[in-house]
Design a protein around this motif. Structure first.
Motif, short mmCIF file in Angstrom:
data_model
loop_
_atom_site.label_atom_id
_atom_site.label_comp_id
_atom_site.label_asym_id
_atom_site.label_seq_id
_atom_site.Cartn_x
_atom_site.Cartn_y
_atom_site.Cartn_z
N VAL A 65 0.87 -1.18 0.00
CA VAL A 65 0.00 0.00 0.00
C VAL A 65 0.90 1.22 0.00
N HIS A 66 0.65 2.16 -0.92
CA HIS A 66 1.50 3.34 -1.04
C HIS A 66 0.78 4.63 -0.69
N GLU A 67 -0.49 4.56 -0.32
CA GLU A 67 -1.21 5.75 0.11
C GLU A 67 -0.76 6.11 1.53
N PHE A 68 -0.82 7.40 1.84
CA PHE A 68 -0.44 7.86 3.17
C PHE A 68 -1.58 7.59 4.14
N THR A 69 -1.25 7.05 5.29
CA THR A 69 -2.24 6.74 6.32
C THR A 69 -1.76 7.31 7.65
N SER A 70 -2.62 7.23 8.63
CA SER A 70 -2.30 7.74 9.96
C SER A 70 -2.85 6.76 11.00
N THR A 71 -2.37 6.87 12.22
CA THR A 71 -2.87 5.98 13.27
C THR A 71 -4.37 6.17 13.52
N VAL A 72 -4.91 7.36 13.22
CA VAL A 72 -6.35 7.57 13.40
C VAL A 72 -7.16 6.72 12.42
N ASP A 73 -6.51 6.16 11.41
CA ASP A 73 -7.20 5.30 10.45
C ASP A 73 -7.45 3.89 11.00
N MET A 74 -6.81 3.54 12.09
CA MET A 74 -6.97 2.19 12.64
C MET A 74 -8.40 1.92 13.08
N LEU A 75 -9.01 2.85 13.82
CA LEU A 75 -10.36 2.63 14.33
C LEU A 75 -11.37 2.42 13.20
N PRO A 76 -11.46 3.31 12.20
CA PRO A 76 -12.43 3.07 11.12
C PRO A 76 -12.17 1.76 10.37
N THR A 77 -10.90 1.41 10.22
CA THR A 77 -10.57 0.17 9.51
C THR A 77 -11.02 -1.05 10.30
N LEU A 78 -10.74 -1.06 11.60
CA LEU A 78 -11.16 -2.19 12.43
C LEU A 78 -12.68 -2.28 12.53
#
Length: 136
Positions: A7-20
């Motif tokens: 995966v080459h898109e930029f992500t952040s730790t705040v993305d963990m909750l919506p993903t889970l």
């Protein structure tokens, strides 16, 4: 999963909750920040702003007058350092093209004033918005 996915898109730790929550088939609460991480989402936000902010040494009861701020947008990264005594009232800025220079070796501050201005404005707005949030 049977094969590796890069995966080459930029992500952040705040993305963990919506993903889970997506994996668990639960809706994202209105108060939650972040987006579902790729490749688990079909929506790519080309204008997504990803940032980190270090306010170590700042007064948590005052607006952020000192900090190290990093902001990534459209494949460019701005590093903005301000308020430290060593800077003697100046700001320190660095700008990198993460697509063509992922090691951040070539500072583009003087070469891309257009991108610098856009990211600097976004940084100022983000910092101002963060100053409205109580630090806990």
């Amino acid at each position: 999963q049977t094969e590796r996915i890069d995966v080459h898109e930029f992500t952040s730790t705040v993305d963990m909750l919506p993903t889970l929550l997506e994996f668990a088939h639960h809706p994202k609460p209105a108060w939650a920040e972040g987006e579902i991480m790729p490749p688990y989402s079909n929506q790519i936000n080309d204008r997504r702003l990803v940032y980190s902010f270090n306010t170590l040494g700042a007064d948590d009861q005052q607006p952020f007058r000192i900090g190290n701020f990093s902001l990534t947008l459209n494949g460019y990264k701005l590093i903005y350092i301000y308020g430290w005594g060593e800077l003697e009232g100046r700001e320190h800025l660095e700008l990198y093209d993460l697509v063509n220079d992922p090691e951040e070796l070539h500072n583009l501050v003087d070469e891309r004033p257009d991108i610098l201005a856009e990211l600097y404005e976004a940084a100022q707005q983000t910092i101002a918005a963060g100053a409205e949030i109580p630090n806990e």
